[in-house]
Design an enzyme around this catalytic site. Structure first.
Site, short mmCIF file in Angstrom:
data_model
loop_
_atom_site.label_atom_id
_atom_site.label_comp_id
_atom_site.label_asym_id
_atom_site.label_seq_id
_atom_site.Cartn_x
_atom_site.Cartn_y
_atom_site.Cartn_z
N GLY A 169 0.84 -1.20 0.00
CA GLY A 169 0.00 0.00 0.00
C GLY A 169 0.87 1.24 0.00
O GLY A 169 2.02 1.22 -0.42
N CYS A 170 0.33 2.30 0.51
CA CYS A 170 1.03 3.58 0.55
C CYS A 170 2.30 3.47 1.39
O CYS A 170 2.26 2.98 2.52
CB CYS A 170 0.11 4.66 1.13
SG CYS A 170 0.91 6.26 1.29
N PHE A 171 3.41 3.95 0.86
CA PHE A 171 4.67 3.83 1.59
C PHE A 171 4.71 4.68 2.85
O PHE A 171 5.48 4.40 3.76
CB PHE A 171 5.89 4.07 0.72
CG PHE A 171 5.90 5.25 -0.21
CD1 PHE A 171 5.28 6.45 0.07
CD2 PHE A 171 6.58 5.14 -1.41
CE1 PHE A 171 5.33 7.52 -0.81
CE2 PHE A 171 6.64 6.20 -2.31
CZ PHE A 171 6.01 7.39 -1.99
N TRP A 172 3.87 5.69 2.97
CA TRP A 172 3.85 6.50 4.19
C TRP A 172 3.52 5.63 5.40
O TRP A 172 4.07 5.83 6.48
CB TRP A 172 2.81 7.61 4.10
CG TRP A 172 3.04 8.64 3.06
CD1 TRP A 172 4.18 8.90 2.34
CD2 TRP A 172 2.08 9.59 2.61
NE1 TRP A 172 3.97 9.93 1.48
CE2 TRP A 172 2.69 10.38 1.62
CE3 TRP A 172 0.76 9.84 2.94
CZ2 TRP A 172 2.02 11.42 0.97
CZ3 TRP A 172 0.09 10.87 2.29
CH2 TRP A 172 0.72 11.65 1.32
N TYR B 88 -4.80 11.88 5.83
CA TYR B 88 -4.46 10.50 5.49
C TYR B 88 -3.65 9.87 6.64
O TYR B 88 -3.87 8.71 6.99
CB TYR B 88 -3.66 10.45 4.19
CG TYR B 88 -3.41 9.05 3.68
CD1 TYR B 88 -4.29 8.46 2.79
CD2 TYR B 88 -2.30 8.31 4.09
CE1 TYR B 88 -4.08 7.17 2.31
CE2 TYR B 88 -2.07 7.04 3.63
CZ TYR B 88 -2.96 6.47 2.74
OH TYR B 88 -2.74 5.20 2.27
#
Length: 175
Positions: A10-13, A153
């Site tokens: 998913g999102c690397f954050w 987010y």
């Protein structure tokens, strides 16, 4: 001994933030890998046409945090049963993947997949892919959660994943 695993979920954050909470992790690099486009930008990767995944390169000392913990955390912080997505993030750039640098890593990753299958009731879709070129994401993506803790987010998606890691891996948290 230091090792680096390149993982996408998913999102690397989210992965970046969760791994930074673990003792023994010395570096987390948000990056792009697994695609064909040279030096892709975030905007290019977001189109889904580069073949790259948003990933993190996690460097850790296995004398402080074992490789199994790094990989079990990976399967805790994201849902490996969602094909080419994590929640509202949809596309191949958000796929669940483990990028192995050599045969030894492939074996370690395979063992982690086998362990995760015992926890997840649905079929795991995480892929094992050979590690190609890793391109660092833009500077503003590095350690994004710590720099933007009140961003929407981060509050809605990243923080709950960090909290899952904090709850499950208490003995490996940074003091």
């Amino acid at each position: 001994m230091k090792h680096t695993f390149v993982l996408a979920g998913g999102c690397f954050w989210c992965l970046d933030a969760a791994y930074r909470a673990l003792r023994g992790v010395s570096e987390v690099l948000s990056c792009y890998t697994g695609g064909a486009t040279e030096h892709p930008s975030y905007e290019q990767v977001c189109t889904g046409h580069t073949g790259h995944a948003e990933a993190v390169a996690v460097t850790f000392d296995d004398e402080i945090v074992p490789a199994e913990i790094i990989l079990d955390a990976f399967f805790t912080m994201h849902d490996p049963t969602q094909l080419n997505r994590q929640g509202g993030d949809i596309g191949t750039q958000y796929r669940s993947a483990m990028f192995y640098a050599d045969e030894t890593q492939r074996e370690v990753f395979t063992a982690a997949l086998d362990r995760a299958r015992e926890w997840w009731p649905a079929q795991i879709v995480t892929t094992l892919e050979p590690l190609g070129i890793v391109y660092a994401a833009e500077d503003h993506h590095q350690d994004f959660f710590a720099k933007n803790p009140t961003q929407g987010y981060c509050l809605a998606v990243a923080a709950p994943k960090v909290n899952k890691i904090r709850a499950k891996f208490v003995s490996y948290l940074i003091d």
